[in-house]
Each structure stands twice: as structure tokens, then as C-alpha cells.
Design an enzyme around this catalytic site. Structure first.
Site, short mmCIF file in Angstrom:
data_model
loop_
_atom_site.label_atom_id
_atom_site.label_comp_id
_atom_site.label_asym_id
_atom_site.label_seq_id
_atom_site.Cartn_x
_atom_site.Cartn_y
_atom_site.Cartn_z
CG HIS A 1 -2.31 -33.72 -55.07
ND1 HIS A 1 -3.35 -32.86 -55.37
CD2 HIS A 1 -1.83 -33.34 -53.86
CE1 HIS A 1 -3.50 -32.00 -54.38
NE2 HIS A 1 -2.59 -32.25 -53.45
CB CYS B 1 -9.52 -31.78 -57.26
SG CYS B 1 -8.03 -32.21 -58.10
N1 GLY Z 1 -4.96 -25.18 -56.42
C1 GLY Z 1 -5.05 -26.45 -55.81
C2 GLY Z 1 -3.96 -26.63 -54.82
O1 GLY Z 1 -2.86 -26.15 -55.07
O2 GLY Z 1 -4.14 -27.21 -53.78
#
Ligand code: GLY
Length: 267
Positions: free
Chosen positions: A163, A250
Site C-alpha cells: 500500500h 492497518c
Molecule cells: N494481509 C493484508 C492484506 O493483504 O490485505
């Protein structure tokens, strides 16, 4: 004056070992340890004055603890996304229900895909990663929704990590913590850039709460660097969820608690 802040979190799924992985090799996750570390994370936020709204685990949804990804919340609205990983899309409905108590809700529509981990906000600037999970249409729809509230949305290409916020984070004082090998840092022209130490390339994910920067305990050089620069830093042990490709941002969805007056929301 500090504004009261709420964090939505969610308990770790017992099935976390079946999580999505894009850039990490699979390693066994100690589920009990992950749960204990997540509790310590919630306690860290609560210690900073954050009101925690902890949702029950979604046992069938391994990645559901990563509540940052299904939604993007600003003062005026919560946008429910279509996540890039199809396995994760059922996470959104219970999160939308929880958010509906705090914000009017809008929804992205296909063919948009967007993960909240790709959205970095710095005041009225919103940077969105064009990544394996977030596409151009997702960025365009988010931009259209936020323009009316006077946010400027800009895209940033992400390479070699999950991300945008794996590559950079806003840490206050017009400063972005960054690993420049993963993005074009020129996009952040006008901001002060702090480069993560070479020995800690994964340290660019940081969570700003009030005036404290939270980072994983596994990045001591980054901690020292930030403290030298005058930032207040707290560390947490994230060793188990890091194996699921997580960072500190997250596992919470943080927003100003005060409800917007109806007239400010345009309703
Ligand atoms: N394990 C977090 C994702 O890949 O979204």
C-alpha cells in the site's frame, strides 16, 4: 485544542493464518500472541486518549482485523470501498454499519477498487496510491466524492509494496516519513521528507495520534531518528501481524469523534 478521537478496531480472526499476502512469504502467525499484541495496541491508543470501539472478530474473514482498508473516513463522510482483494470484500458491511453511527456513508461502485491503506491524508491533501489493490477508477471516484468537501486528491504510483502507507506516512508538522525506493517522493513536494534508515526499509508506516507517532518496536533506528528530529514516539510490538503484511495504521480506523452538525453535512 485537541479534538476527541475515536478508533474503530476489530478483534483478530482465529483464521489469520489464511490472510492475503502480496509481497511477504508466508510464516506461521502465533494467533494468541497476535491477539495479545492487538490488545496492547488498543491499550496504547486508549492511553493517548482515544476512545476505542472494538468490533467482534469475523472468524471467516482472516484479514478483518485490518479495518483501515474497507473505508476512508474524513470529518464530513465515510466512504465504503471495494477492496482490491476479492476475499476481503465481505469485511465492509459490518464496518459500514459501525461507521453509520458517526458519519453519512457513501459507497464506491465497480469497477473501482481501493484499499484504505492506500490513502494518506495530510490536512486537506489526500494522496492515494495506485497499487496492486487500488485502481485509477477508485482514485477518480474518491476524488469526485472528496472534491465537494474541498479536499485535493492526488495519485501516487506505488511499486514493490502493498500500500501507499507501506511506503510513506504523514507524521505531523508538514512531515512525511518515507522510503523513496517505493514511490516517487516528488509527489510530496512542499512537505518535509524524513527518509527511513537503510537498515529499516519497512519502517515508513507510522500512525500519528494526537502529537505522538506510533511505530513498531522492530524499528529502533527509525525511533531514534524521529526523536532526534523532535517527534514524540511510542513503539508497540507488532511482530505477529507484521507477518500478515500489516503496519501500525492497518489495525484501526481513526477519526474525529465530534459528530458533524447536520447543516455542515449538507443534510
Ligand atoms: N494481509 C493484508 C492484506 O493483504 O490485505
Amino acid at each position: 485544542m485537541r479534538r476527541p478521537v475515536t478508533a474503530i478496531t476489530r478483534q483478530v480472526s482465529a483464521s489469520i493464518n489464511n490472510c492475503e499476502l502480496s509481497f511477504h512469504a508466508r510464516q506461521p502467525i502465533d494467533v494468541a500472541k497476535a491477539m495479545a499484541q492487538h490488545k496492547a495496541y488498543e491499550d496504547c491508543l486508549a492511553g493517548l486518549g482515544v476512545r476505542i470501539v472494538s468490533l467482534p472478530a469475523e472468524p471467516e474473514l482472516p484479514d478483518a482485523v485490518f479495518v483501515e482498508d474497507p473505508a476512508v473516513v474524513v470529518d464530513e463522510v465515510a466512504v465504503i470501498s471495494i477492496m482490491g482483494a476479492p476475499s476481503r470484500r465481505p469485511e465492509a458491511s459490518s464496518l459500514a454499519e459501525a461507521l453509520s453511527h458517526y458519519r453519512p456513508i457513501k459507497f464506491l461502485v465497480e469497477p473501482a477498487t481501493l484499499d484504505g491503506g492506500d490513502v494518506l491524508r495530510a490536512g486537506r491533501f489526500i494522496f492515494v496510491g495506485l497499487s496492486q489493490r487500488t485502481n485509477q477508477e477508485g482514485i477518480a471516484q474518491l476524488s469526485d466524492m472528496f472534491r465537494v468537501y474541498d479536499y485535493q486528491v492526488q495519485s501516487v504510483e506505488v511499486r514493490g509494496c502493498l500500500h501507499l502507507k507501506s511506503a510513506c506516512s504523514y507524521i505531523g508538522n508538514d512531515t512525511v516519513l518515507v522510503n523513496r525506493s517505493l514511490i516517487d517522493a516528488e509527489r510530496f513536494r512542499g512537505f518535509e521528507l524524513v527518509d527511513v534508515p537503510d537498515e529499516e526499509p519497512a519502517a515508513a508506516n507510522a500512525l500519528l495520534v494526537q502529537d505522538v507517532v506510533i511505530i513498531p518496536a522492530s524499528f529502533p533506528k527509525t525511533r531514534a531518528l524521529l526523536e532526534q528530529r523532535g517527534f514524540r514516539v511510542q513503539t508497540i510490538d507488532l511482530s505477529e501481524l507484521q507477518k500478515a503484511e500489516a503496519g501500525v495504521t492497518c489495525t484501526s480506523l481513526i477519526f474525529n469523534h465530534e459528530a458533524m452538525a447536520a447543516e455542515d453535512r449538507g443534510v
